[in-house]
Design an enzyme around this catalytic site. Sequence first.
Site, short mmCIF file in Angstrom:
data_model
loop_
_atom_site.label_atom_id
_atom_site.label_comp_id
_atom_site.label_asym_id
_atom_site.label_seq_id
_atom_site.Cartn_x
_atom_site.Cartn_y
_atom_site.Cartn_z
N GLU A 129 22.00 67.54 14.15
CA GLU A 129 23.01 67.92 13.17
C GLU A 129 23.07 66.86 12.07
O GLU A 129 23.15 65.67 12.38
CB GLU A 129 24.39 68.07 13.81
CG GLU A 129 25.41 68.66 12.86
CD GLU A 129 26.78 68.88 13.49
OE1 GLU A 129 27.70 69.32 12.77
OE2 GLU A 129 26.94 68.63 14.69
N GLU A 306 33.86 66.89 22.16
CA GLU A 306 32.51 67.45 22.28
C GLU A 306 32.47 68.58 23.32
O GLU A 306 31.76 69.57 23.14
CB GLU A 306 31.50 66.36 22.63
CG GLU A 306 31.48 65.19 21.67
CD GLU A 306 31.34 65.59 20.21
OE1 GLU A 306 30.71 66.63 19.92
OE2 GLU A 306 31.86 64.85 19.34
N HIS A 309 33.81 71.78 21.84
CA HIS A 309 32.85 72.42 20.94
C HIS A 309 32.04 73.51 21.65
O HIS A 309 31.44 74.36 20.98
CB HIS A 309 31.88 71.39 20.38
CG HIS A 309 32.28 70.83 19.04
ND1 HIS A 309 32.71 71.62 17.99
CD2 HIS A 309 32.29 69.56 18.56
CE1 HIS A 309 32.97 70.85 16.95
NE2 HIS A 309 32.72 69.60 17.26
#
Length: 865
Positions: A129, A306, A309
């Site tokens: 990313e 995280e 997500h």
Amino acid sequence: MADMQSSTAAPAIIRRCDYSPPDWLVPTIALDFDLDPALTSVRATLSVTRNGDHDQPLRLDGDGLVPLEVKVDGAVLAADDWHLEAGSLIIALTGTAHSIETLVELVPENNSKLMGLYASGGLLCTQCEAEGFRRITFFPDRPDVLSRYSVRLTADKARFPILLANGDPVEQGEGDDGRHWARWNDPFPKPCYLFALVAGDLACNADRFVTMSGGAVQLGIWVREADLPRTAHAMQALKDSMAWDERVYGREYDLDVFNIVAVADFNFGAMENKGLNIFNSRYILADPETATDIDYDGVEGVVAHEYFHNWSGNRVTCRDWFQLSLKEGFTVFRDQNFSADMGSHAVKRIEDVRILRAAQFQEDSGPLAHPIRPESYMEISNFYTATIYNKGAEIIRMMALMLGAERFRAGSDLYFDRHDGQAATCEDFVAAMEEGGGIDLTQFRRWYEQAGTPHVRALLRHDPVTGTVELDLQQSIPPTPGQPDKQPMAIPLRVALFDPATGTHQGDQLLMLTEAQQSFRFEGFTAAPILSINRGFSAPVIVETNRSQDDLAFLSACDDDPFARYEAMQQLMVNVLIGAIAGQPVDDAAVIAAVRNTITDPLLDPAFIAETIRLPSEAYLGDQMAVVDADAIHAAREALQQRIGAELEPLWRDIHSRTKANGFSLSPAAKGARKLRNAALHYLVASGAEDGPAIAFAQFHEADNMTERQAALATLANGTSAERDAAIDIFYNRYGHDALTLDKWFQTQAFALHPDTVDQVEELGRHKAFTLSNPNRVRSLYGAFAGNQWAFHHRSGKGYQLVADCIIALDSRNPQTAARLVPPLGRWKRFDADRAALMRAQLQRILAQPGLSKDVIEQASKSLE
């Protein structure tokens, strides 16, 4: 074929309005890695299908790649049947579906950008990313191309005994010459930015979690063998996160395994790759000897972020990078609420708002201001900003407040169910909230479109004859780059009107400010009430009121909303400090009395007390001024701090003595006691007490935890005592072997309010333990220094030169980290003419460097506008 890209071409600007769906989709991809730090081969087999009725060729993004072989449907293409254009592989295809196979070679050990596949501390790992996958293989590198991945990893077994990738493990075996292999399949379609692999000699903290439907998930946190004892907190945070997401959002984990790997060299905090999260080691490793309470909270919050997500980012991803806040703002909101539930809601809210004001409000008032859904970018990595993350979270919080818990849950359920497996937009989220929550958010959408922090002017008027109160509200948004004129926002403001005689109010109300000017009428007030506004920080705005110092002192003692009580104390201090900065005669007695009342209130949480009595930062005070006077701000703040310390010295001594603990604990009570003890030490030393440095050194020497040890070091670092020099040397000798703790040593000195900090930072930049190759080390020295307003803005301009030198030296190695150091120089318009000229000169010097990355070009050029 030769690459047709011009080496002198200006970086292209990508615009949201130019979005169009991908010409080709990639339903499946098979990757075969032959891993070696010196030379890795990557064979990729893509099934591609034409998306719509068009004759466009297949375009596969690449960055620095040279294809050694290109096949279509099993046949090797001649060199004339494909070409490279701006790094991308272009293949003309007929028909609607094909199999594309490419072979490339990489050198991970030379990848200092830490994007794509790179080597770190004996590991091979990836970061994709936002656009790192194109540095691994040719692929349509955009988040709206979702594929199912099958990955085969082959490596030397002795050097890389552990082979990890996304999804679930399906096969493994032995190869020739001491090599072995493993195959991983991810059954869920995902964009390539979520791809990950890790290979290395790692040990595992293994555990399991049983989901609400009875599925068993194998959990693993992979680190170096020596670091295993420091992973227990992260594992507990992971299990707590999984349980919380089931309970609060009904979201269940969907694979058989969930792995986390800690990496020493990492540009970000962590990455949510599907089933294989890769973390900066600072957000995994924690023990009392090396981690502060803030570190522990950071581990818990980032692990949660995280993990969350998995749904708000992975199962539902973003259509394009302009929608980045769709996943990041929503997920920050989720992790903030998780952390609040794990600890103190009041303290967590104060911490979050302080971060927002320090980072995002500055961003909103400078040349890099942008909406949470930007309209254009040159380099997407520059938009991983406080606006996207922190302001994005506040926009979600406002929606949750307006809808209420049940309707917000209905809206989020609809969003997840409707867009599962899709690449969605911010509009999709808002539409789901409207439909699921039964609300019209037409005007609210302006929060996604307009940059800048709204200013709200609140004027309270009381009529003793009629017993009525009028609350007049006015809103305005200052001009920002490209947006000189703004439309009124929909601003939810929680308010209460306090009776000064009883210290009570008739109830908390939610007012919706939707016009440029609006009035609200209240009945039944024989005496003029005191206004408590933006309670809980219900909207990310700057509120200006006509409240007196007496009103603020009352609220600092009586307001039943913790944030509003904290805010009243902060404003009380700000008013005194701003007056002193301007050279006006000021009376600080109200501040000292309010601090005394707060620290002696037995009903208050010690952690809340410590937050409330903390003076506003020098940077925050600068934000209150039309022209920042760094020297005057520092002098005024130091003087008030000394006065509070001296006037209440016996109380600080008592607090410091009675909050000393026997044994370390992470309970809220223990953490609160440490926070208050450190605050008391800070004021005690600031008082000028002769034995202050000795008391601080005793805490430094005797502490059984890093929270108290580093706080003592930071307090000493601000002064010039012999104890300061001794503590700095002792800390280095004790922790010089541990990279994360050594970062604290650099950071503490760079952030010190010491007269010679700028010279000390220059010296630390030449220290044998400093390196530009590790982003954490760079941030700990130059990032911290750039946030030290008094030292960075040294009148000589030396601070600007030091940071610019670092940016220039770092850019060719790691442009992302270099670019993040530019914004402090871009605030030149806020300072006096001499400092502004010095900052501009350094920005111009940066831009004059040959071969500058587009990351730094974008930040520096916008900063000069």
